[in-house]
Design an enzyme around this catalytic site. Structure first.
Site, PDB file in Angstrom:
ATOM      1  N   ASP A   1      -9.829  -3.881  -5.251  1.00 38.06           N
ATOM      2  CA  ASP A   1      -9.218  -3.044  -4.221  1.00 38.06           C
ATOM      3  C   ASP A   1      -9.885  -1.671  -4.189  1.00 38.06           C
ATOM      4  O   ASP A   1      -9.954  -0.979  -5.202  1.00 38.06           O
ATOM      5  CB  ASP A   1      -7.723  -2.892  -4.508  1.00 38.06           C
TER       6      ASP A   1
ATOM      7  N   SER B   1       0.845  -1.193   0.000  1.00 38.11           N
ATOM      8  CA  SER B   1       0.000   0.000   0.000  1.00 38.11           C
ATOM      9  C   SER B   1       0.884   1.249   0.000  1.00 38.11           C
ATOM     10  O   SER B   1       1.649   1.454  -0.929  1.00 38.11           O
ATOM     11  CB  SER B   1      -0.963  -0.042   1.182  1.00 38.11           C
TER      12      SER B   1
ATOM     13  N   HIS C   1      -7.917  -5.143  -1.247  1.00 41.21           N
ATOM     14  CA  HIS C   1      -6.702  -4.633  -0.633  1.00 41.21           C
ATOM     15  C   HIS C   1      -6.032  -5.636   0.300  1.00 41.21           C
ATOM     16  O   HIS C   1      -4.805  -5.684   0.389  1.00 41.21           O
ATOM     17  CB  HIS C   1      -7.033  -3.348   0.147  1.00 41.21           C
TER      18      HIS C   1
END
Length: 687
Positions: free
Chosen positions: A623, A538, A658
């Site tokens: 995501d 991320s 995610h």
């Protein structure tokens, strides 16, 4: 028979001009963005990349399966959490043998460890028929008769709410869609509150009230946040007298109070927002308890029967060296979670006489937090402790006598802590700032200057990356890897100033810290110079993407997980989830100065013709935090411009988002792939 050469797919180049502040950027791969996630051409390209990834990794297919098997073998087949008590019942979650998801259970507290447990929710049954399942909340009504659950079956963090009548074991017709994970009951057990997400930006921005039996379209809007920099959340006060609406931007907070005893309550503002003032609120024993940064960046803790700041009494003063992170209220005690020198601490304060004590721990680095303390009229504190060489351990401590009980330690089959060693060191960055680093390795596999070294970094949002235990990490350590966490600026390990030194215009400090840590670890013999690997996910993917541009020759390999790499384009698009709430983190590129500052380090914009390390990039089609097209575009541009023949692999999970796969065992599919990539490079079986 020789294996045929495998050639990577090449994304089509379609010029797309993006103009801001007179600066023109050509994004040839902009077409890979498909908000519907249904374009045959885009999906075809992602599948081609997946095929190439699997073909490249094919020589390690059996090894990858062996890694998966050993990771799964470390887990107990059946497992139960330590039960906790709340409102007359004891609760636990259990995993049946080989089950992917937990079963939630309860029993009346008076049974006292009896074997009769009522099944509240079998998540395995709820997950049937789908590739993904996440339970956001399981909330029991005050009268213990009803249960509200929120569930995500797409991996976009858009939850659907359902209500079950536990007394009659039936699901009711009350259903709400497109909300955040939380739900809070009013005290009448017939009304609950939830937070709606914006249909486009996915920002949680509205609080709604639902009365049982009513259709969702008749629900009442209680609060709407108009400033799209703020996120909306809800929770119940410790006193149960209030439902609290919490509003947070990156640097400012506000809270509103709803009378939990009034099913028609109108929210009342506790303390109006003021730029740069952050606070968290609770209520207990006729007192408001406030964690606030009004007197110092690292926050203090205050209490008062009034909202007037002039009446706030200091419980724990703000400090330059200790960060107050959270607190838990008991009838006679306040437990403060704080951080000093980058390490989590627990401070116990006797509210009757002000006496304090801090718990003492032995490892070089560790993490500790309070857990499941739902009964305030209790002198036993439950907390969880772990380190890089100690699995998660649940303790209970009597705050009056100091007696401590070991309730449970995480089972890890085949693990012996005596084989491993951890350390915590400080590295001098180029500007003289000392950066903490946590390390772990296997003793009998370590030789000075010869081990593969994997350095993990994050450095954003003031989040602390703690030195915790990982069962999957053992597969790397057992094959000679030294694992390091670089606690770089932008994180929260050393307080608010540490965070501020790695955000906005100071963001390059994050990248420089990471590079300086890597070089210093090699200089100390903690890794082989030709066996250095970087990993981040991320915002940590942004970090490793940036350092791959800045110092590609330093690394043999880079693992970028769901990386946020197309920063300029994303931050210019307010329709994307999270964009507006991120301006105070990265900057607002609509502003000229911010635009040029972000572009100077944005990984996608700074890809240049040069030699890059071997790289594996992972993403999820659904995501909601980092859109799949960011890593997909990044890989396409890297393929076009890099001047080497090193591996560049993109793996897109077409079913998840995610956090990767949701199942207890399914999760290890991608982890085994990533570890096989790293070990394959280290053992010269790839590349």
């Amino acid at each position: 028979m020789a294996r045929s050469p495998v050639f990577p797919p090449r994304a089509a180049k379609r010029p797309h001009l993006l103009t801001q502040h007179g600066d023109v950027r050509n994004d040839d791969y902009f077409w890979l963005r498909d908000d519907s996630r249904q374009s045959p051409e885009v999906l075809g390209y992602l599948r081609a990349e997946n095929d190439y990834c699997m073909q490249t990794m094919a020589p390690l297919e059996q090894f990858q399966q062996a890694l998966y098997d050993e990771m799964v073998a470390r887990l107990p087949k059946k497992e139960s959490s330590v039960p906790w008590q709340r409102n007359g019942y004891r609760y636990r979650q259990c995993f049946d043998e080989n089950a992917e998801y937990p079963v939630w259970q309860r029993q009346p507290a008076e049974l006292n460890n009896g074997d009769e447990w009522q099944v509240l929710l079998d998540c395995n049954n709820r997950a049937q028929g789908g590739a993904y399942y996440d339970l956001g909340a399981l909330s029991i009504s005050p009268d213990n008769r009803l249960m509200a659950v929120t569930e995500d079956r797409v991996s976009r963090r858009q939850y659907q709410l359902h209500v079950k009548d536990l007394a009659n074991d039936i699901w009711l017709n009350d259903t709400v869609t497109d909300l955040s994970g939380s739900v809070v009951w009013a005290n009448d057990s017939a009304t609950f509150y939830y937070v709606k997400k914006h249909s486009v930006t996915l920002l949680p921005y509205q609080v709604w009230r639902h009365r049982l039996g009513d259709a969702a379209e008749n629900d009442e809007l209680v609060y709407q946040e108009e400033d799209n920099r703020f996120y909306v959340g809800i929770y119940k006060s410790r006193s149960t007298e209030f439902v609290i609406i919490a509003l947070h931007s990156t640097s400012t907070s506000e809270a509103w109070l709803l009378d939990a005893n009034d099913a028609s309550a109108v929210p009342q503002c506790f303390l109006e927002r003021e730029a740069q003032h952050e606070y968290d609120l609770d209520h207990f024993q006729a007192q408001f308890w406030v964690r606030s940064n009004r007197d110092g960046k690292n926050f203090g803790l205050y209490c008062s029967p009034e909202t007037n700041q002039d009446k706030w009494a200091v419980v724990q003063a703000a400090s330059h060296t200790v960060m107050v992170e959270d607190f838990t209220l008991f009838t006679h005690w306040v437990v403060i979670e704080e951080r000093e020198n980058g390490l989590a601490q627990l401070r116990l304060v006797d509210s009757r006489n002000g006496r304090q004590q801090r718990l003492v721990f032995d490892d070089p680095a560790w993490v500790v937090w309070t857990s499941n303390n739902h009964e305030p009229d209790n002198e036993w504190l439950r907390y969880v402790y772990t380190s890089m060489t100690r699995p998660q351990t649940v303790f209970e401590m009597n705050m009056r006598t100091g007696e401590r009980r070991l309730l449970k330690q995480q089972e890890v089959f085949g693990f012996d802590s005596q084989h491993y060693q951890s350390d915590r060191i400080w590295i001098d960055a180029r500007d003289g700032v000392k950066v903490p680093v946590s390390l772990v390795w296997r003793k009998d596999k370590f030789t000075t200057g010869q081990n593969p070294l994997l350095v993990y970094g994050y450095g954003a949002y003031g989040e602390s990356i703690d030195a915790d235990f990982s069962t999957t990490r053992l597969s790397l350590l057992d094959r000679g890897f030294v694992y390091a966490i670089a606690h770089v600026r932008g994180g929260g390990e050393l307080g608010q100033s540490w965070y501020e030194q790695g955000k906005l215009s100071h963001k390059p400090n994050t990248f420089n810290d990471f590079i300086d840590v890597c070089e210093a670890l090699l200089a100390r013999g903690l890794g082989a110079p030709d066996q250095l690997y970087a990993m981040g996910g991320s915002a940590g993917g942004l970090l490793v993407g940036a350092v791959a541009n800045l110092r590609p020759e330093l690394f043999r390999g880079v693992l970028a997980q769901v990386p946020f790499v197309d920063v300029v384009t994303t931050m210019l698009d307010e329709s994307l989830p999270l964009t507006t709430g991120e301006y105070e983190e990265w900057g607002d590129p609509h502003i000229l100065e911010d635009y040029w500052a972000i572009k100077a380090w944005s990984p996608y914009d700074q890809v240049t013709p040069q030699v890059y390390p071997h790289m594996m990039v992972t993403t999820g089609l659904h995501d909601s935090q980092v859109q799949y097209w960011e890593p997909a575009k990044w890989v396409a541009r890297l393929r076009e411009l890099k001047t080497d023949d090193h591996l560049l692999l993109l793996w897109t999970d077409l079913d998840t988002g995610h956090g990767g796969k949701s199942g207890r065992y399914q999760y290890y599919d991608t982890v085994a792939l990533e570890c096989a990539f790293l070990i394959g490079l280290a053992e010269q079986r790839l590349g």
